[in-house]
Design a protein around this motif. Sequence first.
Motif, short mmCIF file in Angstrom:
data_model
loop_
_atom_site.label_atom_id
_atom_site.label_comp_id
_atom_site.label_asym_id
_atom_site.label_seq_id
_atom_site.Cartn_x
_atom_site.Cartn_y
_atom_site.Cartn_z
N ILE A 107 27.83 -34.71 74.15
CA ILE A 107 28.92 -35.50 74.75
C ILE A 107 28.36 -36.80 75.33
O ILE A 107 28.95 -37.87 75.14
CB ILE A 107 29.67 -34.67 75.82
CG1 ILE A 107 30.44 -33.53 75.14
CG2 ILE A 107 30.61 -35.56 76.63
CD1 ILE A 107 30.96 -32.48 76.10
N THR A 123 35.13 -34.91 69.44
CA THR A 123 34.60 -35.35 70.73
C THR A 123 35.10 -36.74 71.09
O THR A 123 35.52 -36.98 72.23
CB THR A 123 33.06 -35.31 70.73
OG1 THR A 123 32.64 -33.99 70.40
CG2 THR A 123 32.49 -35.69 72.08
N PHE A 126 38.72 -36.56 72.13
CA PHE A 126 38.85 -36.00 73.48
C PHE A 126 38.43 -37.02 74.53
O PHE A 126 39.10 -37.17 75.56
CB PHE A 126 38.01 -34.72 73.60
CG PHE A 126 38.52 -33.74 74.61
CD1 PHE A 126 39.31 -32.69 74.22
CD2 PHE A 126 38.21 -33.89 75.95
CE1 PHE A 126 39.79 -31.77 75.16
CE2 PHE A 126 38.68 -32.99 76.90
CZ PHE A 126 39.47 -31.93 76.50
N LEU A 127 37.32 -37.74 74.27
CA LEU A 127 36.88 -38.77 75.21
C LEU A 127 37.92 -39.87 75.37
O LEU A 127 38.10 -40.41 76.47
CB LEU A 127 35.54 -39.36 74.76
CG LEU A 127 34.32 -38.45 74.89
CD1 LEU A 127 33.09 -39.08 74.25
CD2 LEU A 127 34.05 -38.08 76.34
N PHE A 138 42.28 -33.10 80.54
CA PHE A 138 41.26 -33.77 79.73
C PHE A 138 40.10 -34.19 80.63
O PHE A 138 40.09 -35.28 81.20
CB PHE A 138 41.84 -34.99 78.99
CG PHE A 138 42.73 -34.62 77.84
CD1 PHE A 138 42.18 -34.21 76.64
CD2 PHE A 138 44.10 -34.68 77.96
CE1 PHE A 138 43.00 -33.85 75.57
CE2 PHE A 138 44.93 -34.33 76.91
CZ PHE A 138 44.37 -33.92 75.71
N GLU A 140 35.55 -33.63 81.07
CA GLU A 140 34.34 -33.28 80.31
C GLU A 140 34.08 -31.78 80.35
O GLU A 140 33.65 -31.19 79.36
CB GLU A 140 33.13 -34.06 80.82
CG GLU A 140 33.12 -35.47 80.33
CD GLU A 140 31.85 -36.20 80.70
OE1 GLU A 140 30.77 -35.59 80.64
OE2 GLU A 140 31.95 -37.39 81.03
N GLN A 142 36.31 -29.48 80.53
CA GLN A 142 37.26 -28.87 79.61
C GLN A 142 36.84 -29.09 78.16
O GLN A 142 37.01 -28.21 77.31
CB GLN A 142 38.67 -29.42 79.84
CG GLN A 142 39.75 -28.67 79.10
CD GLN A 142 39.82 -27.20 79.50
OE1 GLN A 142 39.67 -26.83 80.66
NE2 GLN A 142 40.03 -26.34 78.51
N LEU A 143 36.26 -30.25 77.87
CA LEU A 143 35.75 -30.51 76.52
C LEU A 143 34.65 -29.52 76.17
O LEU A 143 34.64 -28.95 75.06
CB LEU A 143 35.23 -31.94 76.41
CG LEU A 143 34.55 -32.34 75.09
CD1 LEU A 143 35.45 -32.10 73.89
CD2 LEU A 143 34.10 -33.79 75.15
N TRP A 146 36.31 -26.17 75.49
CA TRP A 146 36.97 -26.17 74.18
C TRP A 146 35.95 -26.01 73.06
O TRP A 146 36.14 -25.24 72.12
CB TRP A 146 37.74 -27.49 73.97
CG TRP A 146 39.15 -27.44 74.46
CD1 TRP A 146 39.60 -27.89 75.66
CD2 TRP A 146 40.28 -26.91 73.77
NE1 TRP A 146 40.96 -27.67 75.75
CE2 TRP A 146 41.39 -27.08 74.60
CE3 TRP A 146 40.45 -26.32 72.52
CZ2 TRP A 146 42.66 -26.67 74.23
CZ3 TRP A 146 41.72 -25.92 72.15
CH2 TRP A 146 42.80 -26.10 73.01
#
Length: 181
Positions: A107, A123, A126-127, A138, A140, A142-143, A146
């Motif tokens: 990330i 990625t 999402f960012l 939303f 980091e 949570q990313l 996921w």
Amino acid sequence: VEESSTLVDEIAKRQEQPQDITKLISLCAQNCLYRILIGKRYDYDDEYFLNIYDKHSYYFEAGSKMQKQILVLRIFFGLRRIPPFSSTNRAMLERMQFLKETLKGWINEHKTSYSEDNLRDFTDEFLMNIKKNSDSSFTEDQLVTWMIDIIVATTNSQTHTVRWPLLCLLHFPEAQEKIYQ
């Protein structure tokens, strides 16, 4: 498609020697998934990639003592402090921490090369949503969650989904011939 031809090449390297191709199929599945999540793939002999694979596959070694202990821990969570379950729990947590740190590294790489005009993968998408502050879910963290969910849910399923038809085709060469035609 590209990854399937790489898999076929890897199998062909073994020169018709008996082999268990489960690991190769799993590496192929992980590469397909990483292409979607982070926009890149690894060579099947890349040490970094193999280390990630080893940490992840730990949970799915069918019939292993460790897998049985993990299943018992899921049912009786309180056992996590009692040997031999405490060492299994510690190993699980260490492997999960390694996976989280790996994902956070990916990330961070994406954050340094992020361009809103060139969204390359999951990625980046999402960012973009994190930057827009479109929704408080939303983040980091949570990313990472996921990505872990997707990796854990997908890799083993894909591996077995590909492995079973191949096994059937090996046992029924006449079906191979019909498919080939």
